[in-house]
Design a protein around this motif. Structure first.
Motif, PDB file in Angstrom:
ATOM      1  N   TYR A 172      -4.084 -22.304 -15.829  1.00  0.00           N
ATOM      2  CA  TYR A 172      -5.140 -21.388 -15.402  1.00  0.00           C
ATOM      3  C   TYR A 172      -4.605 -19.960 -15.322  1.00  0.00           C
ATOM      4  O   TYR A 172      -3.402 -19.728 -15.151  1.00  0.00           O
ATOM      5  N   LYS A 173      -5.512 -19.013 -15.448  1.00  0.00           N
ATOM      6  CA  LYS A 173      -5.198 -17.593 -15.333  1.00  0.00           C
ATOM      7  C   LYS A 173      -6.055 -17.001 -14.219  1.00  0.00           C
ATOM      8  O   LYS A 173      -7.241 -17.321 -14.102  1.00  0.00           O
ATOM      9  N   LEU A 174      -5.436 -16.166 -13.383  1.00  0.00           N
ATOM     10  CA  LEU A 174      -6.180 -15.463 -12.337  1.00  0.00           C
ATOM     11  C   LEU A 174      -6.764 -14.178 -12.901  1.00  0.00           C
ATOM     12  O   LEU A 174      -6.049 -13.374 -13.512  1.00  0.00           O
ATOM     13  N   TRP A 175      -8.066 -13.995 -12.695  1.00  0.00           N
ATOM     14  CA  TRP A 175      -8.743 -12.756 -13.043  1.00  0.00           C
ATOM     15  C   TRP A 175      -9.209 -12.090 -11.755  1.00  0.00           C
ATOM     16  O   TRP A 175      -9.783 -12.762 -10.883  1.00  0.00           O
ATOM     17  N   ALA A 176      -8.933 -10.800 -11.613  1.00  0.00           N
ATOM     18  CA  ALA A 176      -9.225 -10.099 -10.363  1.00  0.00           C
ATOM     19  C   ALA A 176     -10.034  -8.841 -10.623  1.00  0.00           C
ATOM     20  O   ALA A 176      -9.853  -8.161 -11.642  1.00  0.00           O
ATOM     21  N   GLY A 177     -10.933  -8.534  -9.675  1.00  0.00           N
ATOM     22  CA  GLY A 177     -11.741  -7.328  -9.766  1.00  0.00           C
ATOM     23  C   GLY A 177     -11.859  -6.630  -8.427  1.00  0.00           C
ATOM     24  O   GLY A 177     -12.379  -7.211  -7.462  1.00  0.00           O
ATOM     25  N   PHE A 178     -11.339  -5.394  -8.345  1.00  0.00           N
ATOM     26  CA  PHE A 178     -11.457  -4.548  -7.157  1.00  0.00           C
ATOM     27  C   PHE A 178     -12.671  -3.649  -7.353  1.00  0.00           C
ATOM     28  O   PHE A 178     -12.697  -2.812  -8.253  1.00  0.00           O
ATOM     29  N   HIS A 179     -13.654  -3.808  -6.496  1.00  0.00           N
ATOM     30  CA  HIS A 179     -14.892  -3.040  -6.601  1.00  0.00           C
ATOM     31  C   HIS A 179     -14.959  -2.042  -5.457  1.00  0.00           C
ATOM     32  O   HIS A 179     -14.992  -2.409  -4.287  1.00  0.00           O
ATOM     33  N   GLY A 180     -14.948  -0.781  -5.824  1.00  0.00           N
ATOM     34  CA  GLY A 180     -14.917   0.304  -4.855  1.00  0.00           C
ATOM     35  C   GLY A 180     -14.189   1.496  -5.465  1.00  0.00           C
ATOM     36  O   GLY A 180     -14.242   1.723  -6.674  1.00  0.00           O
ATOM     37  N   SER A 181     -13.473   2.224  -4.626  1.00  0.00           N
ATOM     38  CA  SER A 181     -12.751   3.406  -5.103  1.00  0.00           C
ATOM     39  C   SER A 181     -11.602   3.694  -4.149  1.00  0.00           C
ATOM     40  O   SER A 181     -11.524   3.133  -3.054  1.00  0.00           O
ATOM     41  N   ALA A 182     -10.697   4.563  -4.566  1.00  0.00           N
ATOM     42  CA  ALA A 182      -9.547   4.922  -3.737  1.00  0.00           C
ATOM     43  C   ALA A 182      -9.089   6.323  -4.094  1.00  0.00           C
ATOM     44  O   ALA A 182      -9.356   6.825  -5.191  1.00  0.00           O
ATOM     45  N   THR A 183      -8.388   6.940  -3.140  1.00  0.00           N
ATOM     46  CA  THR A 183      -7.796   8.258  -3.383  1.00  0.00           C
ATOM     47  C   THR A 183      -6.288   8.131  -3.409  1.00  0.00           C
ATOM     48  O   THR A 183      -5.714   7.203  -2.819  1.00  0.00           O
ATOM     49  N   GLY A 184      -5.642   9.077  -4.091  1.00  0.00           N
ATOM     50  CA  GLY A 184      -4.185   9.091  -4.152  1.00  0.00           C
ATOM     51  C   GLY A 184      -3.616   7.820  -4.726  1.00  0.00           C
ATOM     52  O   GLY A 184      -4.055   7.331  -5.764  1.00  0.00           O
ATOM     53  N   ALA A 185      -2.650   7.241  -4.019  1.00  0.00           N
ATOM     54  CA  ALA A 185      -1.996   6.011  -4.457  1.00  0.00           C
ATOM     55  C   ALA A 185      -2.653   4.774  -3.863  1.00  0.00           C
ATOM     56  O   ALA A 185      -2.131   3.662  -4.002  1.00  0.00           O
ATOM     57  N   GLY A 186      -3.803   4.949  -3.227  1.00  0.00           N
ATOM     58  CA  GLY A 186      -4.468   3.834  -2.573  1.00  0.00           C
ATOM     59  C   GLY A 186      -5.035   2.835  -3.555  1.00  0.00           C
ATOM     60  O   GLY A 186      -5.340   3.171  -4.710  1.00  0.00           O
ATOM     61  N   GLY A 187      -5.185   1.599  -3.105  1.00  0.00           N
ATOM     62  CA  GLY A 187      -5.783   0.574  -3.943  1.00  0.00           C
ATOM     63  C   GLY A 187      -5.486  -0.815  -3.433  1.00  0.00           C
ATOM     64  O   GLY A 187      -5.031  -1.010  -2.307  1.00  0.00           O
ATOM     65  N   VAL A 188      -5.754  -1.790  -4.293  1.00  0.00           N
ATOM     66  CA  VAL A 188      -5.487  -3.199  -3.997  1.00  0.00           C
ATOM     67  C   VAL A 188      -4.359  -3.650  -4.910  1.00  0.00           C
ATOM     68  O   VAL A 188      -4.430  -3.493  -6.134  1.00  0.00           O
ATOM     69  N   GLN A 189      -3.316  -4.195  -4.320  1.00  0.00           N
ATOM     70  CA  GLN A 189      -2.118  -4.577  -5.072  1.00  0.00           C
ATOM     71  C   GLN A 189      -1.984  -6.093  -5.156  1.00  0.00           C
ATOM     72  O   GLN A 189      -2.168  -6.799  -4.161  1.00  0.00           O
ATOM     73  N   VAL A 190      -1.653  -6.577  -6.357  1.00  0.00           N
ATOM     74  CA  VAL A 190      -1.416  -7.996  -6.592  1.00  0.00           C
ATOM     75  C   VAL A 190       0.045  -8.169  -6.995  1.00  0.00           C
ATOM     76  O   VAL A 190       0.512  -7.523  -7.944  1.00  0.00           O
ATOM     77  N   THR A 191       0.758  -9.049  -6.283  1.00  0.00           N
ATOM     78  CA  THR A 191       2.166  -9.287  -6.585  1.00  0.00           C
ATOM     79  C   THR A 191       2.367 -10.749  -6.955  1.00  0.00           C
ATOM     80  O   THR A 191       2.292 -11.632  -6.093  1.00  0.00           O
ATOM     81  N   PRO A 192       2.594 -11.037  -8.240  1.00  0.00           N
ATOM     82  CA  PRO A 192       2.859 -12.426  -8.639  1.00  0.00           C
ATOM     83  C   PRO A 192       4.181 -12.915  -8.060  1.00  0.00           C
ATOM     84  O   PRO A 192       5.127 -12.127  -7.879  1.00  0.00           O
TER      85      PRO A 192
END
Length: 289
Positions: free
Chosen positions: A166-186
């Protein structure tokens, strides 16, 4: 789901186990209390957030089919063997077969605005503000969570296992400023910050394969903001691609613990064909630890 099997276990020790019977109760629970007034009226008080509870049963199985479930309940595969009580490292993770191609995000990630009230915040030191979600035609929640990153921010992460094939598919819905965001670490890999997808018909975009699982958390520098409307996580067989479409709420879990020892009933005691039935209850606790 792999035929009649389910991916199940403690972190790093997951394996295919016999899937529970059809009709298993995969419901969510929350605090709720009814008040009855002297004038005949009534009111309901309750939490907005909820936790998942999984009541599973295996009606007819060989003795070995249930042995893995019993061993995990007996904590033979804990990652912290000296912990007296359940800790995040020893939680049970499994892939809900009903949610694999929909949204495996826990409720506080799939519906982030709940963290502004009583759901666990994605930052250990502060709750987010509630802001109106931008106009859209894809059915995203009316409100979003806006997190302000500070020098003292401690992001909370959650773990999602990835079954073989299986493969993981991810979607972050929204927005961020600078270095902000959602991080995924395998597991064993480098961290990746998810692409901000906005509120359109693309549910997921970034994909991850080859790892046994991933950790997911907010990231950013002091002064950055993250407007999180939704996180959508789907596990799709490697030979397929996800379907497009609008918002799907998260019905995954953040890690579970056995509520008690599983029940086992002998259906036949004839050695060469001994059969048993079993039942177990798992309760989502990870986000509250």
């Amino acid at each position: 789901m792999n035929g009649q099997q389910m991916w199940f276990g403690t972190r790093g020790h997951e394996r295919w186990v016999k899937a529970p019977q059809t009709g298993a109760d995969f419901s969510r629970k929350k605090f709720s209390s009814q008040l009855n007034f002297l004038n005949g009226g009534a009111a309901i008080l309750g939490s907005r957030a909820s936790h998942a509870e999984y009541n599973m049963s295996w009606p007819v199985a060989s003795r070995l089919d249930l042995r893995a479930i019993l061993d995990f309940a007996g904590r033979l595969y804990d990652n912290d063997p000296l912990a007296k009580y359940m800790v995040p490292a020893n939680l049970i993770y499994f892939v809900d077969p009903m949610e694999m191609e929909l949204n495996l995000a826990p409720i506080s990630w799939g519906s982030p605005m709940l963290a502004a009230t009583d759901a666990p915040s994605l930052l250990a030191d502060a709750r987010p503000d509630v802001v109106a979600t931008d106009a859209n035609t894809a059915g995203y929640p009316s409100f979003s969570a806006e997190y302000a990153i500070t020098a003292a921010s401690v992001p909370r992460s959650f773990y999602l296992p990835i079954p073989p094939g299986y493969k993981l598919w991810a979607g972050f819905h929204g927005s961020a400023t600078g270095a902000g965001g959602v991080q995924v670490t395998p597991a064993g890999g480098a961290p990746t910050k998810l692409t901000a997808l906005g509120l359109g018909q693309t549910r997921v975009q970034d994909s991850f394969a080859g790892a046994t699982g991933v950790d997911i958390q907010l990231v950013g520098n002091a002064g950055d903001t993250i407007k999180l409307t939704a996180l959508i996580l789907q596990l799709i067989k490697t030979s397929f691609v996800p379907d497009p479409g609008g918002y799907i709420s998260g019905r995954g879990h953040s890690g579970c613990a056995f509520a008690d020892e599983p029940q086992v009933v002998a259906l036949s005691t004839v050695n060469h064909r001994a059969e048993v039935s079993g039942a177990a209850k798992l309760v989502e606790v990870g986000a509250w630890l």
